[in-house]
Design a protein around this motif. Structure first.
Motif, PDB file in Angstrom:
ATOM      1  N   PRO A   1       0.824  -1.209   0.000  1.00  0.00           N
ATOM      2  CA  PRO A   1       0.000   0.000   0.000  1.00  0.00           C
ATOM      3  C   PRO A   1       0.858   1.259   0.000  1.00  0.00           C
ATOM      4  O   PRO A   1       1.911   1.284   0.633  1.00  0.00           O
ATOM      5  N   ARG A   2       0.394   2.280  -0.741  1.00  0.00           N
ATOM      6  CA  ARG A   2       1.041   3.595  -0.658  1.00  0.00           C
ATOM      7  C   ARG A   2       0.439   4.334   0.525  1.00  0.00           C
ATOM      8  O   ARG A   2      -0.650   3.972   0.988  1.00  0.00           O
ATOM      9  N   GLN A   3       1.123   5.400   0.905  1.00  0.00           N
ATOM     10  CA  GLN A   3       0.609   6.201   2.014  1.00  0.00           C
ATOM     11  C   GLN A   3      -0.821   6.658   1.701  1.00  0.00           C
ATOM     12  O   GLN A   3      -1.066   7.165   0.600  1.00  0.00           O
ATOM     13  N   GLY A   4      -1.708   6.426   2.623  1.00  0.00           N
ATOM     14  CA  GLY A   4      -3.090   6.885   2.456  1.00  0.00           C
ATOM     15  C   GLY A   4      -3.992   5.851   1.795  1.00  0.00           C
ATOM     16  O   GLY A   4      -5.210   6.001   1.824  1.00  0.00           O
ATOM     17  N   GLU A   5      -3.420   4.814   1.203  1.00  0.00           N
ATOM     18  CA  GLU A   5      -4.276   3.795   0.565  1.00  0.00           C
ATOM     19  C   GLU A   5      -4.853   2.861   1.628  1.00  0.00           C
ATOM     20  O   GLU A   5      -4.159   2.492   2.579  1.00  0.00           O
ATOM     21  N   ARG A   6      -6.122   2.485   1.398  1.00  0.00           N
ATOM     22  CA  ARG A   6      -6.796   1.647   2.393  1.00  0.00           C
ATOM     23  C   ARG A   6      -7.225   0.314   1.793  1.00  0.00           C
ATOM     24  O   ARG A   6      -7.748   0.269   0.674  1.00  0.00           O
ATOM     25  N   HIS A   7      -6.987  -0.756   2.552  1.00  0.00           N
ATOM     26  CA  HIS A   7      -7.418  -2.094   2.157  1.00  0.00           C
ATOM     27  C   HIS A   7      -8.950  -2.109   2.061  1.00  0.00           C
ATOM     28  O   HIS A   7      -9.641  -1.668   2.974  1.00  0.00           O
ATOM     29  N   GLY A   8      -9.458  -2.596   0.923  1.00  0.00           N
ATOM     30  CA  GLY A   8     -10.913  -2.668   0.777  1.00  0.00           C
ATOM     31  C   GLY A   8     -11.508  -1.409   0.176  1.00  0.00           C
ATOM     32  O   GLY A   8     -12.696  -1.368  -0.136  1.00  0.00           O
ATOM     33  N   ALA A   9     -10.709  -0.344   0.026  1.00  0.00           N
ATOM     34  CA  ALA A   9     -11.217   0.888  -0.602  1.00  0.00           C
ATOM     35  C   ALA A   9     -10.447   1.144  -1.901  1.00  0.00           C
ATOM     36  O   ALA A   9     -11.035   1.295  -2.968  1.00  0.00           O
ATOM     37  N   ASP A  10      -9.111   1.172  -1.799  1.00  0.00           N
ATOM     38  CA  ASP A  10      -8.295   1.385  -3.005  1.00  0.00           C
ATOM     39  C   ASP A  10      -7.992   0.039  -3.670  1.00  0.00           C
ATOM     40  O   ASP A  10      -8.078  -0.103  -4.893  1.00  0.00           O
ATOM     41  N   TYR A  11      -7.580  -0.885  -2.865  1.00  0.00           N
ATOM     42  CA  TYR A  11      -7.252  -2.247  -3.318  1.00  0.00           C
ATOM     43  C   TYR A  11      -7.538  -3.214  -2.183  1.00  0.00           C
ATOM     44  O   TYR A  11      -7.636  -2.803  -1.021  1.00  0.00           O
ATOM     45  N   PHE A  12      -7.589  -4.497  -2.528  1.00  0.00           N
ATOM     46  CA  PHE A  12      -7.430  -5.546  -1.524  1.00  0.00           C
ATOM     47  C   PHE A  12      -5.964  -5.956  -1.623  1.00  0.00           C
ATOM     48  O   PHE A  12      -5.533  -6.457  -2.671  1.00  0.00           O
ATOM     49  N   PHE A  13      -5.199  -5.684  -0.588  1.00  0.00           N
ATOM     50  CA  PHE A  13      -3.765  -5.982  -0.623  1.00  0.00           C
ATOM     51  C   PHE A  13      -3.545  -7.417  -0.138  1.00  0.00           C
ATOM     52  O   PHE A  13      -3.876  -7.744   1.010  1.00  0.00           O
ATOM     53  N   LEU A  14      -3.049  -8.261  -1.031  1.00  0.00           N
ATOM     54  CA  LEU A  14      -2.856  -9.677  -0.712  1.00  0.00           C
ATOM     55  C   LEU A  14      -1.385 -10.041  -0.852  1.00  0.00           C
ATOM     56  O   LEU A  14      -0.662  -9.397  -1.624  1.00  0.00           O
ATOM     57  N   ASP A  15      -0.949 -11.090  -0.129  1.00  0.00           N
ATOM     58  CA  ASP A  15       0.409 -11.571  -0.422  1.00  0.00           C
ATOM     59  C   ASP A  15       0.339 -12.473  -1.650  1.00  0.00           C
ATOM     60  O   ASP A  15      -0.751 -12.876  -2.097  1.00  0.00           O
ATOM     61  N   LYS A  16       1.524 -12.742  -2.188  1.00  0.00           N
ATOM     62  CA  LYS A  16       1.569 -13.442  -3.478  1.00  0.00           C
ATOM     63  C   LYS A  16       0.914 -14.831  -3.403  1.00  0.00           C
ATOM     64  O   LYS A  16       0.196 -15.241  -4.322  1.00  0.00           O
ATOM     65  N   LYS A  17       1.144 -15.516  -2.250  1.00  0.00           N
ATOM     66  CA  LYS A  17       0.597 -16.873  -2.097  1.00  0.00           C
ATOM     67  C   LYS A  17      -0.939 -16.840  -2.178  1.00  0.00           C
ATOM     68  O   LYS A  17      -1.560 -17.655  -2.879  1.00  0.00           O
ATOM     69  N   GLU A  18      -1.517 -15.893  -1.480  1.00  0.00           N
ATOM     70  CA  GLU A  18      -2.979 -15.772  -1.452  1.00  0.00           C
ATOM     71  C   GLU A  18      -3.513 -15.388  -2.845  1.00  0.00           C
ATOM     72  O   GLU A  18      -4.525 -15.924  -3.310  1.00  0.00           O
ATOM     73  N   PHE A  19      -2.793 -14.466  -3.501  1.00  0.00           N
ATOM     74  CA  PHE A  19      -3.234 -14.041  -4.840  1.00  0.00           C
ATOM     75  C   PHE A  19      -3.247 -15.245  -5.786  1.00  0.00           C
ATOM     76  O   PHE A  19      -4.233 -15.485  -6.504  1.00  0.00           O
ATOM     77  N   LEU A  20      -2.144 -16.020  -5.761  1.00  0.00           N
ATOM     78  CA  LEU A  20      -2.038 -17.154  -6.694  1.00  0.00           C
ATOM     79  C   LEU A  20      -3.076 -18.229  -6.373  1.00  0.00           C
ATOM     80  O   LEU A  20      -3.628 -18.862  -7.282  1.00  0.00           O
ATOM     81  N   ALA A  21      -3.359 -18.405  -5.080  1.00  0.00           N
ATOM     82  CA  ALA A  21      -4.376 -19.397  -4.689  1.00  0.00           C
ATOM     83  C   ALA A  21      -5.732 -18.983  -5.249  1.00  0.00           C
ATOM     84  O   ALA A  21      -6.484 -19.805  -5.798  1.00  0.00           O
ATOM     85  N   ARG A  22      -6.052 -17.682  -5.140  1.00  0.00           N
ATOM     86  CA  ARG A  22      -7.344 -17.200  -5.663  1.00  0.00           C
ATOM     87  C   ARG A  22      -7.384 -17.330  -7.191  1.00  0.00           C
ATOM     88  O   ARG A  22      -8.408 -17.663  -7.769  1.00  0.00           O
ATOM     89  N   ARG A  23      -6.251 -17.020  -7.803  1.00  0.00           N
ATOM     90  CA  ARG A  23      -6.191 -17.127  -9.277  1.00  0.00           C
ATOM     91  C   ARG A  23      -6.485 -18.562  -9.720  1.00  0.00           C
ATOM     92  O   ARG A  23      -7.255 -18.792 -10.649  1.00  0.00           O
ATOM     93  N   GLU A  24      -5.893 -19.523  -8.982  1.00  0.00           N
ATOM     94  CA  GLU A  24      -6.120 -20.947  -9.288  1.00  0.00           C
ATOM     95  C   GLU A  24      -7.596 -21.302  -9.223  1.00  0.00           C
ATOM     96  O   GLU A  24      -8.097 -22.116  -9.988  1.00  0.00           O
ATOM     97  N   LYS A  25      -8.306 -20.683  -8.278  1.00  0.00           N
ATOM     98  CA  LYS A  25      -9.733 -21.014  -8.059  1.00  0.00           C
ATOM     99  C   LYS A  25     -10.633 -20.278  -9.043  1.00  0.00           C
ATOM    100  O   LYS A  25     -11.851 -20.362  -8.943  1.00  0.00           O
TER     101      LYS A  25
END
Ligand code: ADP
Ligand code: 5GP
Length: 224
Positions: A58-82
């Motif tokens: 996240p950049r300064q001022g960015e909020r999880h769930g508002a600007d992006y959902f910030f995920l780690d790579k493992k979680e992102f790839l798991a979701r991509r697989e699904k």
């Protein structure tokens, strides 16, 4: 009396019947896309923002769930697989993806949805959702783009170079987009972007058959 019939139909149309606009905006990083999107959404709060998932920090001022959902790579790839993403791409060394469930839910409700995604993602969405309308924003020059990225102060020398290099590749794909806007004067670009969006909201493909609605009303009245 004619006014009344029109008014009634207009209300029916705006409340129940119009299909949602799927509005895709892409631009080289630093062009001013977030700034312009912010302005557009301030004027049109009903234009929903498709919140992406990303593996970047996240950049300064960015909020999880508002600007992006910030995920780690493992979680992102798991979701991509699904099959969680409507589209995904690796951009400047990080993963980004559009959650499919949000798109499906809002689109089924006839809501307008705005996507801030890169060129690769925009091309994927054009294939899976051909009704998308896409805008490519250009910086007035590559020198100005560099200046804006430096002014924003969010990049290291390495990420700056990655983003500037990416800009050339993205600009080379601009012909795939429906509308081209140069973000030189901010207010002028904001006006043009709003004009493109508003034009989509009255596109007949998204509207019910207004002529038929009016005729039905007239017939009803004539037949008592
Ligand atoms: P993007 O979302 O495309 O990466 P930003 O919206 O973060 O870009 O804008 C990058 C920087 O450029 C910000 O500091 C912003 O204030 C500035 N900026 C945006 N549009 C203009 C413009 N038309 N003229 C000058 N600076 C601009
Ligand atoms: P930033 O890191 O500056 O927020 O975004 C970098 C790039 O990733 C931008 O071009 C932005 O439009 C793009 N991007 C953001 N979300 C998504 C997404 O869900 N999918 C794709 N393909 N690109 C995205």
């Amino acid at each position: 009396m004619t006014d009344h019939v029109l008014q009634k139909s207009k209300t029916q149309i705006s409340q129940f019947s119009r299909k949602g606009v799927l509005f895709v905006i892409s631009a080289p990083s630093g062009t001013g896309k977030s700034t312009l999107i912010h302005k557009l959404r301030n004027r049109h709060p009903a234009l929903n923002f498709s919140i992406s998932c990303t593996t970047r920090s996240p950049r300064q001022g960015e909020r999880h769930g508002a600007d992006y959902f910030f995920l780690d790579k493992k979680e992102f790839l798991a979701r991509r697989e699904k099959g969680y993403f409507a589209e995904w791409a690796e951009v400047h060394g990080n993963y980004y993806g559009t959650p499919l469930d949000h798109v499906e839910k809002l689109h089924a409700q006839g809501q307008d949805l705005l996507f801030d995604i890169d060129v690769q993602g925009a091309l994927q969405l054009q294939k899976s959702l051909p009704q998308t309308v896409s805008v490519f924003l250009f910086p007035p020059s590559l020198d100005e783009l560099k200046k804006r990225l430096l002014t924003r102060g969010t990049e290291t020398e390495q990420t700056l170079q990655k983003r500037l290099h990416g800009a050339r590749n993205e600009i080379a794909q601009a012909h795939h987009f429906d509308y081209h806007i140069i973000n030189d004067d901010l207010e002028e670009a904001a006006r043009l972007l709003e004009a493109v969006y508003l034009a989509q909201t009255v596109k007949k493909d998204l509207l019910p058959d207004i002529a038929a609605l009016l005729m039905r009303d007239c017939e009803k009245k004539e037949n008592g």
